[in-house]
Design an enzyme around this catalytic site. Structure first.
Site, PDB file in Angstrom:
ATOM      1  N   HIS B  38       0.862  -1.185   0.000  1.00 31.40           N
ATOM      2  CA  HIS B  38       0.000   0.000   0.000  1.00 31.40           C
ATOM      3  C   HIS B  38       0.896   1.231   0.000  1.00 31.40           C
ATOM      4  O   HIS B  38       2.131   1.122  -0.107  1.00 31.40           O
ATOM      5  CB  HIS B  38      -0.940  -0.041   1.208  1.00 31.40           C
ATOM      6  CG  HIS B  38      -0.243  -0.305   2.518  1.00 31.40           C
ATOM      7  ND1 HIS B  38       0.667   0.568   3.067  1.00 31.40           N
ATOM      8  CD2 HIS B  38      -0.305  -1.372   3.369  1.00 31.40           C
ATOM      9  CE1 HIS B  38       1.109   0.080   4.214  1.00 31.40           C
ATOM     10  NE2 HIS B  38       0.548  -1.110   4.412  1.00 31.40           N
ATOM     11  N   HIS B  41       4.064   1.333   2.132  1.00 30.09           N
ATOM     12  CA  HIS B  41       5.239   0.661   1.570  1.00 30.09           C
ATOM     13  C   HIS B  41       5.905   1.531   0.499  1.00 30.09           C
ATOM     14  O   HIS B  41       7.130   1.597   0.408  1.00 30.09           O
ATOM     15  CB  HIS B  41       4.840  -0.671   0.927  1.00 30.09           C
ATOM     16  CG  HIS B  41       4.315  -1.689   1.878  1.00 30.09           C
ATOM     17  ND1 HIS B  41       2.994  -2.036   1.924  1.00 30.09           N
ATOM     18  CD2 HIS B  41       4.937  -2.442   2.822  1.00 30.09           C
ATOM     19  CE1 HIS B  41       2.808  -2.972   2.844  1.00 30.09           C
ATOM     20  NE2 HIS B  41       3.979  -3.235   3.408  1.00 30.09           N
ATOM     21  N   MET B 189      -2.264   3.168   7.354  1.00 33.80           N
ATOM     22  CA  MET B 189      -2.330   2.163   6.288  1.00 33.80           C
ATOM     23  C   MET B 189      -1.739   0.841   6.779  1.00 33.80           C
ATOM     24  O   MET B 189      -0.723   0.821   7.460  1.00 33.80           O
ATOM     25  CB  MET B 189      -1.566   2.657   5.070  1.00 33.80           C
ATOM     26  CG  MET B 189      -2.265   3.851   4.445  1.00 33.80           C
ATOM     27  SD  MET B 189      -2.001   3.934   2.684  1.00 33.80           S
ATOM     28  CE  MET B 189      -2.929   5.440   2.348  1.00 33.80           C
ATOM     29  N   SER B 191      -1.792  -3.582   5.523  1.00 34.31           N
ATOM     30  CA  SER B 191      -2.307  -4.629   4.625  1.00 34.31           C
ATOM     31  C   SER B 191      -3.546  -5.276   5.228  1.00 34.31           C
ATOM     32  O   SER B 191      -4.408  -5.779   4.505  1.00 34.31           O
ATOM     33  CB  SER B 191      -1.232  -5.686   4.387  1.00 34.31           C
ATOM     34  OG  SER B 191      -0.067  -5.082   3.855  1.00 34.31           O
TER      35      SER B 191
END
Lengths: 288, 288
Positions: B38, B41, B189, B191
């Protein structure tokens, strides 16, 4: 005669000199030691030197691999003689850090452990020993970043533990196992042999004699690991000055005790005994 | 637009390509990930890319950092989208090994552990989690041998554990901590946000709201860490869909719980809660 290699105490200076050698395209060899160097160490250095362009030796009596009742304080320290031996063995750089340089925050909070292999044999008598070894070897590998590192087969289990660590953690280091160097009467060279009186020194040959008998019996067809173990133990116990710690016949890789010796499966006999003030170990691969 | 970076599955090929970049004089940057990439990263990759000549990203859902009842099997796997995100973030090489490549002998026999820091907070709910993380990061560091590696502050404790490992074991790697990237409504954010239904997704903002309240209270003069903890817990528990795991105010380095907030001593608030199928974490440095 080589010029005397520099002796550096700090990680930063050690890295700086090694980076210089690497920039010249030299491969880096490494022999970690606790000093009190003998001909066994010299053999390690010579073997490693012949395969590398730049040889680093470390001299560090690592406190974390000694148990609370062990010989850390009185472990022999012979720096001048060590430097001279390093020099004639072709060492290019001696890394000789203080305890504070290696453990600046006091007791480490991080451990590298190989629990299974570390808990048998030596690990029974010395439960935190190999954790201290693997952790300091990981540190030294990160400081020196060697292409090759030499370890003596005298410390057979140590080599097995380090090999497993290197494989499992993908250390980019090739291990170079080096044969045990022995005195003319068979005694494996060890810094701890210095603890022995003349009488104890004579008694200490019982370890290699027991191992030789084991190898001869196996060469002659003995297939029972138990009988080999018993004979090892009996031989060592026949020496009045020796107190047996263990006598084992194990798989040469996993160090698991074997029930029988079979062709194609590497086997090693390992012994440990206390003789006077010294705890001595020795081992021998068996001709399966 | 960058060309698509090569995706390599083997350690040998990964090392070969990195050695090539190093031979060209490039410094190596590294972003280890579990994929399901996302914008957080991407930020890691961009920050790392700007400081290195060659950027390696790994994509590996590491089984050893999941507990037996955790979400290893259903952890999101989105390889094509990941590769495209890596490409636009300037990644030069994607290392995407199989489990068999990383653990060829089955369960590892070697562990890298930071027992103290790993046992608090996340470690209470996930007792073997950080051991899995430190061990796989040590392996990846040995494979990639990066000059710099980026980690997100979203996983605050993970970064603290890895920093301690790097310091204690003298890894020659500079850590690059990168700010948490948030959705417009404040949700960090992750995963695992994909596990949330629309309703759960709205509820999940309670974590960042609770942390913002804590930071505001401290900025306004609150000095009792207990009151901050209580307010964090109350705020999260006021959300019907959230089940609080912990709400802590801790020393920013050691992660030891604080009794009071004092100027000059860095403090961090950390929270974890289960919302529907997802266990979410978040944190915020407090303005002491």
């Amino acid at each position: 005669m080589n010029p005397s290699p520099p002796v550096v105490e700090t990680i930063a200076e050690c890295r700086r000199l090694i980076a210089g050698a690497r920039a010249e395209g030299k491969s880096i060899g490494f022999v970690p030691t606790m000093g009190a160097l003998h001909d066994g160490h010299v053999r390690l250095m010579e073997e490693c030197r012949s395969r590398c362009g730049f040889l680093v030796a470390s001299i560090f009596v690592n406190p974390t691999q000694f148990g609370p009742t062990e010989d850390y304080a009185k472990y022999p320290r012979t720096p001048e003689e060590d430097h001279s031996r390093c020099s004639s063995a072709g060492v290019d750089l001696i890394f000789e850090p203080t305890v504070a340089e290696m453990y600046p925050r006091g007791p480490v909070a991080t451990f590298v452990e190989v629990p299974g292999l570390s808990s048998v044999l030596e690990g029974r008598s010395r439960p935190t020993h190999f954790r201290g070894v693997t952790t300091v070897v990981a540190k030294l590998f990160h400081i020196v970043q060697p292409d090759r590192a030499a370890f003596g087969l005298k410390d057979y289990q140590q080599l097995a533990v380090i090999r497993r660590m290197v494989d499992d953690l993908d250390f980019p280091v090739e291990l170079l196992p080096v044969e045990t160097v022995r005195e003319p009467d068979g005694l494996a060279m060890s810094s701890r042999n210095r603890y022995l009186s003349a009488e104890q020194r004579r008694a200490a040959t019982v370890l290699s004699r027991a191992l030789n008998r084991a190898a001869e019996a196996v060469a002659a067809g003995e297939r029972s690991a138990d009988r080999v173990r018993q004979d090892l133990a009996r031989t060592i116990e026949s020496e009045a000055l020796a107190r047996l710690d263990y006598a084992e016949v194990a798989d040469a890789q996993s160090l698991e005790p074997l029930a029988e010796l079979s062709p194609g499966r590497g086997a090693v006999a390992l012994v440990a005994a206390r003789i006077g003030p010294a705890r001595l170990i020795d081992n021998r691969l068996l001709p399966t």
